[in-house]
Design a protein around this motif. Structure first.
Motif, PDB file in Angstrom:
ATOM      1  N   ALA A 296       5.002  -0.023  -4.217  1.00 20.36           N
ATOM      2  CA  ALA A 296       5.317   0.718  -5.446  1.00 20.36           C
ATOM      3  C   ALA A 296       5.866   2.101  -5.104  1.00 20.36           C
ATOM      4  CB  ALA A 296       4.076   0.832  -6.318  1.00 20.36           C
ATOM      5  N   HIS A 297       5.239   2.729  -4.128  1.00 19.65           N
ATOM      6  CA  HIS A 297       5.679   4.058  -3.691  1.00 19.65           C
ATOM      7  C   HIS A 297       7.126   4.020  -3.193  1.00 19.65           C
ATOM      8  CE1 HIS A 297       5.390   8.051  -1.882  1.00 19.65           C
ATOM      9  NE2 HIS A 297       5.834   7.537  -0.745  1.00 19.65           N
TER      10      HIS A 297
ATOM     11  N   ALA B 232      -1.659   9.992 -15.313  1.00 20.72           N
ATOM     12  CA  ALA B 232      -0.366   9.329 -15.152  1.00 20.72           C
ATOM     13  C   ALA B 232       0.724  10.055 -15.943  1.00 20.72           C
ATOM     14  CB  ALA B 232      -0.460   7.875 -15.597  1.00 20.72           C
TER      15      ALA B 232
ATOM     16  N   ILE C 119      -4.032   1.645 -11.092  1.00 23.65           N
ATOM     17  CA  ILE C 119      -4.753   0.540 -10.480  1.00 23.65           C
ATOM     18  C   ILE C 119      -6.222   0.875 -10.311  1.00 23.65           C
ATOM     19  CG2 ILE C 119      -4.014   1.309  -8.167  1.00 23.65           C
ATOM     20  CD1 ILE C 119      -4.278  -1.636  -7.246  1.00 23.65           C
TER      21      ILE C 119
ATOM     22  N   MET D 249       0.458  -6.163  -9.150  1.00 27.81           N
ATOM     23  CA  MET D 249       1.181  -4.973  -8.700  1.00 27.81           C
ATOM     24  C   MET D 249       2.666  -5.292  -8.478  1.00 27.81           C
ATOM     25  SD  MET D 249      -0.581  -2.088  -8.319  1.00 27.81           S
ATOM     26  CE  MET D 249       0.311  -1.200  -7.049  1.00 27.81           C
TER      27      MET D 249
ATOM     28  N   ALA E 257       5.105   4.079 -14.343  1.00 18.56           N
ATOM     29  CA  ALA E 257       3.946   4.411 -13.504  1.00 18.56           C
ATOM     30  C   ALA E 257       2.984   3.231 -13.511  1.00 18.56           C
ATOM     31  CB  ALA E 257       3.238   5.664 -14.021  1.00 18.56           C
ATOM     32  N   ILE E 258       2.180   3.160 -12.463  1.00 17.48           N
ATOM     33  CA  ILE E 258       1.157   2.109 -12.359  1.00 17.48           C
ATOM     34  C   ILE E 258      -0.201   2.753 -12.159  1.00 17.48           C
ATOM     35  CG2 ILE E 258       0.293   0.170 -10.980  1.00 17.48           C
ATOM     36  CD1 ILE E 258       3.192  -0.460 -10.210  1.00 17.48           C
TER      37      ILE E 258
ATOM     38  N   VAL F 203       1.840   5.906  -8.445  1.00 19.00           N
ATOM     39  CA  VAL F 203       0.611   5.127  -8.622  1.00 19.00           C
ATOM     40  C   VAL F 203      -0.573   6.074  -8.782  1.00 19.00           C
ATOM     41  CG1 VAL F 203      -0.966   3.450  -7.579  1.00 19.00           C
ATOM     42  CG2 VAL F 203       1.517   3.192  -7.272  1.00 19.00           C
TER      43      VAL F 203
ATOM     44  N   ILE G  62      -0.190   7.425  -2.977  1.00 17.49           N
ATOM     45  CA  ILE G  62      -0.558   7.551  -4.388  1.00 17.49           C
ATOM     46  C   ILE G  62      -0.215   8.944  -4.909  1.00 17.49           C
ATOM     47  CG2 ILE G  62      -2.437   5.898  -4.053  1.00 17.49           C
ATOM     48  CD1 ILE G  62      -4.407   8.252  -4.522  1.00 17.49           C
TER      49      ILE G  62
ATOM     50  N   ILE H 191       0.421  -0.938  -3.002  1.00 15.44           N
ATOM     51  CA  ILE H 191       0.604   0.458  -3.442  1.00 15.44           C
ATOM     52  C   ILE H 191       1.766   1.098  -2.683  1.00 15.44           C
ATOM     53  CG2 ILE H 191      -0.465   2.754  -3.436  1.00 15.44           C
ATOM     54  CD1 ILE H 191      -3.145   1.361  -4.023  1.00 15.44           C
TER      55      ILE H 191
ATOM     56  N   VAL I 253      -4.633   5.888  -8.918  1.00 17.41           N
ATOM     57  CA  VAL I 253      -5.812   5.058  -8.679  1.00 17.41           C
ATOM     58  C   VAL I 253      -6.918   5.540  -9.601  1.00 17.41           C
ATOM     59  CG1 VAL I 253      -7.550   4.351  -6.987  1.00 17.41           C
ATOM     60  CG2 VAL I 253      -5.157   4.610  -6.292  1.00 17.41           C
TER      61      VAL I 253
END
Length: 312
Positions: A103-104, A279, A88, A75, A85-86, A110, A125, A100, A112
Protein backbone atom coordinates in the motif's frame (compact mmCIF):
# COMPACT_ATOMS: atom_id res chain seq x y z
CA UNK A 1 -5.74 48.38 -8.64
CA UNK A 2 -4.71 47.10 -5.22
CA UNK A 3 -8.38 46.73 -4.29
CA UNK A 4 -9.16 44.63 -7.37
CA UNK A 5 -6.13 42.40 -6.80
CA UNK A 6 -7.00 41.90 -3.13
CA UNK A 7 -10.62 41.13 -4.03
CA UNK A 8 -9.57 38.64 -6.69
CA UNK A 9 -7.18 36.99 -4.25
CA UNK A 10 -9.91 36.76 -1.61
CA UNK A 11 -12.32 35.14 -4.11
CA UNK A 12 -9.64 32.64 -5.15
CA UNK A 13 -8.90 31.78 -1.51
CA UNK A 14 -12.61 31.36 -0.77
CA UNK A 15 -13.07 29.11 -3.81
CA UNK A 16 -10.08 27.01 -2.77
CA UNK A 17 -11.46 26.77 0.74
CA UNK A 18 -14.85 25.62 -0.52
CA UNK A 19 -13.24 23.07 -2.81
CA UNK A 20 -11.22 21.71 0.09
CA UNK A 21 -14.27 21.60 2.34
CA UNK A 22 -16.22 19.71 -0.35
CA UNK A 23 -13.40 17.27 -1.14
CA UNK A 24 -14.49 13.73 -0.48
CA UNK A 25 -12.38 10.75 0.56
CA UNK A 26 -12.76 7.02 0.13
CA UNK A 27 -11.30 5.16 3.10
CA UNK A 28 -11.09 1.40 3.46
CA UNK A 29 -10.85 -0.43 6.76
CA UNK A 30 -10.00 -4.08 7.31
CA UNK A 31 -10.75 -5.21 10.84
CA UNK A 32 -9.36 -8.06 12.87
CA UNK A 33 -12.41 -10.12 13.86
CA UNK A 34 -15.68 -8.29 14.45
CA UNK A 35 -17.51 -11.36 15.71
CA UNK A 36 -15.00 -12.27 18.42
CA UNK A 37 -16.27 -9.82 21.04
CA UNK A 38 -18.60 -6.90 21.63
CA UNK A 39 -15.71 -4.39 21.67
CA UNK A 40 -15.02 -4.92 17.99
CA UNK A 41 -18.73 -4.96 17.13
CA UNK A 42 -19.19 -1.59 18.88
CA UNK A 43 -16.04 -0.25 17.19
CA UNK A 44 -17.45 -1.07 13.76
CA UNK A 45 -20.77 0.68 14.46
CA UNK A 46 -18.98 3.73 15.89
CA UNK A 47 -16.66 3.90 12.88
CA UNK A 48 -19.60 3.86 10.46
CA UNK A 49 -21.42 6.54 12.47
CA UNK A 50 -18.32 8.75 12.63
CA UNK A 51 -17.86 8.49 8.85
CA UNK A 52 -21.52 9.36 8.24
CA UNK A 53 -21.23 12.46 10.45
CA UNK A 54 -18.25 13.68 8.39
CA UNK A 55 -20.47 13.95 5.34
CA UNK A 56 -17.59 13.74 2.86
CA UNK A 57 -16.25 10.27 3.66
CA UNK A 58 -17.12 7.12 1.73
CA UNK A 59 -15.99 3.98 3.54
CA UNK A 60 -15.33 0.37 2.59
CA UNK A 61 -15.72 -1.78 5.72
CA UNK A 62 -14.17 -5.25 5.68
CA UNK A 63 -13.68 -7.92 8.36
CA UNK A 64 -10.84 -10.44 8.25
CA UNK A 65 -12.57 -12.79 10.67
CA UNK A 66 -9.27 -13.38 12.45
CA UNK A 67 -7.75 -14.86 9.24
CA UNK A 68 -4.37 -13.37 8.27
CA UNK A 69 -4.59 -14.59 4.66
CA UNK A 70 -8.03 -13.05 4.28
CA UNK A 71 -6.82 -9.73 5.66
CA UNK A 72 -3.88 -9.66 3.26
CA UNK A 73 -6.33 -10.30 0.43
CA UNK A 74 -8.53 -7.46 1.69
CA UNK A 75 -5.54 -5.12 1.77
CA UNK A 76 -4.71 -6.02 -1.83
CA UNK A 77 -8.33 -5.48 -2.86
CA UNK A 78 -8.37 -2.00 -1.27
CA UNK A 79 -5.12 -1.16 -3.07
CA UNK A 80 -6.70 -2.26 -6.36
CA UNK A 81 -9.68 -0.02 -5.60
CA UNK A 82 -7.21 2.86 -5.17
CA UNK A 83 -8.82 4.11 -1.96
CA UNK A 84 -7.44 7.34 -0.52
CA UNK A 85 -6.35 5.70 2.76
CA UNK A 86 -6.45 2.32 4.47
CA UNK A 87 -7.07 1.65 8.15
CA UNK A 88 -6.01 -1.79 9.35
CA UNK A 89 -6.71 -3.54 12.64
CA UNK A 90 -4.04 -6.21 12.20
CA UNK A 91 -4.77 -9.88 12.72
CA UNK A 92 -1.04 -10.47 13.11
CA UNK A 93 1.44 -7.64 13.59
CA UNK A 94 4.20 -9.35 11.61
CA UNK A 95 2.37 -11.15 8.82
CA UNK A 96 0.55 -8.08 7.48
CA UNK A 97 3.72 -6.04 6.90
CA UNK A 98 4.20 -7.04 3.21
CA UNK A 99 0.63 -5.91 2.40
CA UNK A 100 1.17 -2.62 4.25
CA UNK A 101 4.42 -2.11 2.35
CA UNK A 102 2.51 -2.74 -0.89
CA UNK A 103 0.00 0.00 0.00
CA UNK A 104 2.85 2.34 0.88
CA UNK A 105 4.48 1.74 -2.52
CA UNK A 106 1.14 2.47 -4.17
CA UNK A 107 1.05 5.85 -2.44
CA UNK A 108 -1.86 4.95 -0.14
CA UNK A 109 -1.34 6.05 3.47
CA UNK A 110 -1.99 3.33 6.05
CA UNK A 111 -3.21 3.97 9.58
CA UNK A 112 -2.89 1.05 11.99
CA UNK A 113 -5.65 0.97 14.57
CA UNK A 114 -5.93 -0.55 18.07
CA UNK A 115 -3.11 -3.11 17.86
CA UNK A 116 0.40 -2.24 16.69
CA UNK A 117 2.35 -4.01 13.97
CA UNK A 118 5.91 -5.25 14.37
CA UNK A 119 8.70 -2.65 14.40
CA UNK A 120 9.90 -3.72 10.94
CA UNK A 121 6.72 -2.35 9.38
CA UNK A 122 6.56 1.02 11.14
CA UNK A 123 8.37 2.87 8.34
CA UNK A 124 5.53 1.99 5.95
CA UNK A 125 2.64 3.42 7.98
CA UNK A 126 1.42 6.99 8.29
CA UNK A 127 0.41 6.60 11.93
CA UNK A 128 -0.78 4.29 14.68
CA UNK A 129 -4.00 5.20 16.49
CA UNK A 130 -5.01 3.36 19.63
CA UNK A 131 -4.20 2.54 23.24
CA UNK A 132 -0.75 2.11 24.75
CA UNK A 133 -1.09 -1.57 25.58
CA UNK A 134 2.23 -1.84 27.39
CA UNK A 135 1.16 0.96 29.73
CA UNK A 136 -2.21 -0.72 30.22
CA UNK A 137 -0.46 -3.89 31.38
CA UNK A 138 1.76 -1.85 33.71
CA UNK A 139 -1.28 -0.08 35.19
CA UNK A 140 -2.97 -3.43 35.82
CA UNK A 141 0.18 -4.65 37.58
CA UNK A 142 0.08 -1.59 39.84
CA UNK A 143 -3.52 -2.37 40.77
CA UNK A 144 -2.55 -5.97 41.53
CA UNK A 145 0.22 -4.70 43.82
CA UNK A 146 -2.25 -2.46 45.64
CA UNK A 147 -4.89 -5.14 45.97
CA UNK A 148 -2.50 -7.79 47.34
CA UNK A 149 -0.29 -5.46 49.39
CA UNK A 150 2.71 -6.60 47.38
CA UNK A 151 2.56 -10.32 48.20
CA UNK A 152 0.84 -13.37 46.78
CA UNK A 153 0.62 -15.97 44.05
CA UNK A 154 -1.18 -15.14 40.82
CA UNK A 155 -2.06 -16.50 37.38
CA UNK A 156 -2.47 -14.73 34.07
CA UNK A 157 -5.02 -15.34 31.32
CA UNK A 158 -3.66 -13.81 28.13
CA UNK A 159 -5.32 -12.95 24.83
CA UNK A 160 -4.67 -14.47 21.43
CA UNK A 161 -1.12 -15.86 21.01
CA UNK A 162 0.94 -13.88 18.49
CA UNK A 163 -1.45 -10.94 18.65
CA UNK A 164 0.39 -7.70 19.43
CA UNK A 165 -2.15 -6.37 21.94
CA UNK A 166 -2.00 -9.60 23.94
CA UNK A 167 1.80 -9.67 23.91
CA UNK A 168 2.16 -6.02 24.89
CA UNK A 169 -0.32 -6.18 27.75
CA UNK A 170 1.44 -9.26 29.11
CA UNK A 171 4.82 -7.58 28.67
CA UNK A 172 3.73 -4.41 30.47
CA UNK A 173 2.11 -6.39 33.27
CA UNK A 174 5.02 -8.76 33.87
CA UNK A 175 7.73 -6.10 33.71
CA UNK A 176 5.93 -3.70 36.04
CA UNK A 177 4.93 -6.49 38.45
CA UNK A 178 8.53 -7.62 38.82
CA UNK A 179 9.66 -4.04 39.34
CA UNK A 180 6.93 -2.81 41.68
CA UNK A 181 6.20 -5.86 43.82
CA UNK A 182 8.67 -8.75 43.56
CA UNK A 183 6.80 -10.41 46.43
CA UNK A 184 4.03 -11.37 44.00
CA UNK A 185 4.77 -14.54 42.04
CA UNK A 186 3.24 -15.12 38.62
CA UNK A 187 3.04 -18.92 38.59
CA UNK A 188 1.51 -19.54 35.16
CA UNK A 189 0.13 -17.87 32.04
CA UNK A 190 -2.32 -19.44 29.61
CA UNK A 191 -4.11 -17.89 26.59
CA UNK A 192 -7.88 -17.77 26.16
CA UNK A 193 -8.08 -15.93 22.81
CA UNK A 194 -10.25 -13.07 24.18
CA UNK A 195 -13.05 -15.61 24.71
CA UNK A 196 -15.05 -15.75 27.96
CA UNK A 197 -15.87 -19.46 27.76
CA UNK A 198 -12.25 -20.38 27.03
CA UNK A 199 -11.12 -18.21 29.93
CA UNK A 200 -13.55 -20.00 32.21
CA UNK A 201 -12.08 -23.36 31.20
CA UNK A 202 -8.52 -22.06 31.67
CA UNK A 203 -9.43 -20.83 35.15
CA UNK A 204 -11.07 -24.14 36.01
CA UNK A 205 -7.77 -25.84 35.20
CA UNK A 206 -5.85 -23.30 37.29
CA UNK A 207 -8.16 -23.90 40.24
CA UNK A 208 -7.62 -27.65 39.97
CA UNK A 209 -3.87 -27.26 39.68
CA UNK A 210 -3.25 -24.64 42.39
CA UNK A 211 -4.60 -24.70 45.93
CA UNK A 212 -3.54 -21.10 46.47
CA UNK A 213 -4.40 -18.40 43.93
CA UNK A 214 -4.48 -14.88 45.30
CA UNK A 215 -5.01 -12.99 42.06
CA UNK A 216 -5.90 -13.28 38.38
CA UNK A 217 -4.82 -10.88 35.66
CA UNK A 218 -6.80 -11.17 32.43
CA UNK A 219 -5.91 -9.41 29.18
CA UNK A 220 -9.47 -8.10 28.93
CA UNK A 221 -12.62 -8.09 31.06
CA UNK A 222 -14.37 -10.59 28.82
CA UNK A 223 -11.81 -13.19 29.90
CA UNK A 224 -11.61 -11.78 33.41
CA UNK A 225 -15.32 -12.35 33.99
CA UNK A 226 -14.96 -15.86 32.56
CA UNK A 227 -12.30 -16.50 35.22
CA UNK A 228 -14.53 -14.94 37.87
CA UNK A 229 -17.40 -17.24 36.87
CA UNK A 230 -15.16 -20.30 37.20
CA UNK A 231 -14.02 -19.20 40.66
CA UNK A 232 -17.61 -18.55 41.75
CA UNK A 233 -18.63 -22.03 40.60
CA UNK A 234 -15.75 -23.48 42.63
CA UNK A 235 -16.72 -21.35 45.62
CA UNK A 236 -13.30 -19.68 45.63
CA UNK A 237 -14.09 -16.21 44.26
CA UNK A 238 -13.94 -14.51 47.67
CA UNK A 239 -10.28 -15.44 48.11
CA UNK A 240 -9.12 -14.15 44.70
CA UNK A 241 -8.52 -10.64 43.33
CA UNK A 242 -9.58 -10.18 39.68
CA UNK A 243 -8.02 -7.49 37.51
CA UNK A 244 -8.52 -7.01 33.79
CA UNK A 245 -8.18 -4.52 30.94
CA UNK A 246 -10.56 -3.01 28.36
CA UNK A 247 -13.44 -2.47 30.74
CA UNK A 248 -16.48 -4.31 29.36
CA UNK A 249 -19.99 -3.78 30.75
CA UNK A 250 -19.74 -7.14 32.54
CA UNK A 251 -16.48 -6.01 34.18
CA UNK A 252 -18.02 -2.68 35.17
CA UNK A 253 -20.96 -4.49 36.77
CA UNK A 254 -18.63 -6.92 38.57
CA UNK A 255 -16.71 -3.96 40.03
CA UNK A 256 -20.04 -2.47 41.15
CA UNK A 257 -20.87 -5.74 42.92
CA UNK A 258 -17.46 -5.82 44.61
CA UNK A 259 -16.46 -9.07 42.88
CA UNK A 260 -13.82 -7.57 40.58
CA UNK A 261 -11.07 -5.26 41.79
CA UNK A 262 -10.26 -3.18 38.74
CA UNK A 263 -9.69 -2.75 35.03
CA UNK A 264 -8.51 -0.30 32.38
CA UNK A 265 -11.13 1.96 30.87
CA UNK A 266 -10.99 1.86 27.06
CA UNK A 267 -13.78 3.00 24.77
CA UNK A 268 -14.28 1.34 21.36
CA UNK A 269 -16.13 4.50 20.31
CA UNK A 270 -13.07 6.65 21.12
CA UNK A 271 -10.91 4.04 19.38
CA UNK A 272 -12.94 4.12 16.15
CA UNK A 273 -13.34 7.89 16.06
CA UNK A 274 -9.62 8.41 16.69
CA UNK A 275 -8.69 6.05 13.84
CA UNK A 276 -10.93 7.80 11.33
CA UNK A 277 -9.80 11.26 12.43
CA UNK A 278 -6.15 10.23 12.19
CA UNK A 279 -6.70 9.04 8.61
CA UNK A 280 -8.47 12.30 7.71
CA UNK A 281 -5.68 14.36 9.30
CA UNK A 282 -3.11 12.45 7.27
CA UNK A 283 -5.08 13.02 4.06
CA UNK A 284 -5.43 16.73 4.76
CA UNK A 285 -1.67 17.04 5.12
CA UNK A 286 -1.52 17.70 8.85
CA UNK A 287 1.56 16.82 10.87
CA UNK A 288 0.34 13.62 12.54
CA UNK A 289 2.38 11.90 15.29
CA UNK A 290 3.60 8.42 14.42
CA UNK A 291 2.13 7.06 17.65
CA UNK A 292 -1.32 8.46 18.45
CA UNK A 293 -2.26 7.08 21.87
CA UNK A 294 -5.53 7.95 23.59
CA UNK A 295 -5.89 7.84 27.37
CA UNK A 296 -6.96 4.63 29.10
CA UNK A 297 -7.16 5.25 32.87
CA UNK A 298 -7.40 2.76 35.73
CA UNK A 299 -10.91 2.03 36.98
CA UNK A 300 -11.76 0.59 40.42
CA UNK A 301 -14.63 0.87 42.89
CA UNK A 302 -13.04 4.11 44.17
CA UNK A 303 -13.55 6.01 40.91
CA UNK A 304 -16.22 3.94 39.15
CA UNK A 305 -18.78 6.75 39.38
CA UNK A 306 -16.55 8.96 37.21
CA UNK A 307 -17.02 6.65 34.21
CA UNK A 308 -20.07 5.75 32.18
CA UNK A 309 -20.95 2.08 32.02
CA UNK A 310 -19.57 0.66 28.73
CA UNK A 311 -22.12 -0.11 26.03
CA UNK A 312 -20.30 -3.28 24.97
Amino acid sequence: MFYKTALATSVMMLSAGLAQAEESYRIGITQNNVGVDSYQTTYESAFEEAAEKQGNVDIVVLDAGGDVARQIGQMQDLIQQNVDAIIIWPTNGQAVIPAIRQAHKAGIPVVVTNSKIAEAGMEYIASFSGPDNVQQGASSAEMMCEALDGEGQIVQIAGQPGYTTAMERSQGFEERLAEACPGIELVETQPADWNREKAQRVMENFLTKYDDIDGVYAGDDNMGVGALNAAKSADRADEIVFIGATNFAVGYEAIERGEYYGSIYQSPVDDAEAALQTALDVLSGEDVPKMNFFETPKITADNLAEFEKPVF
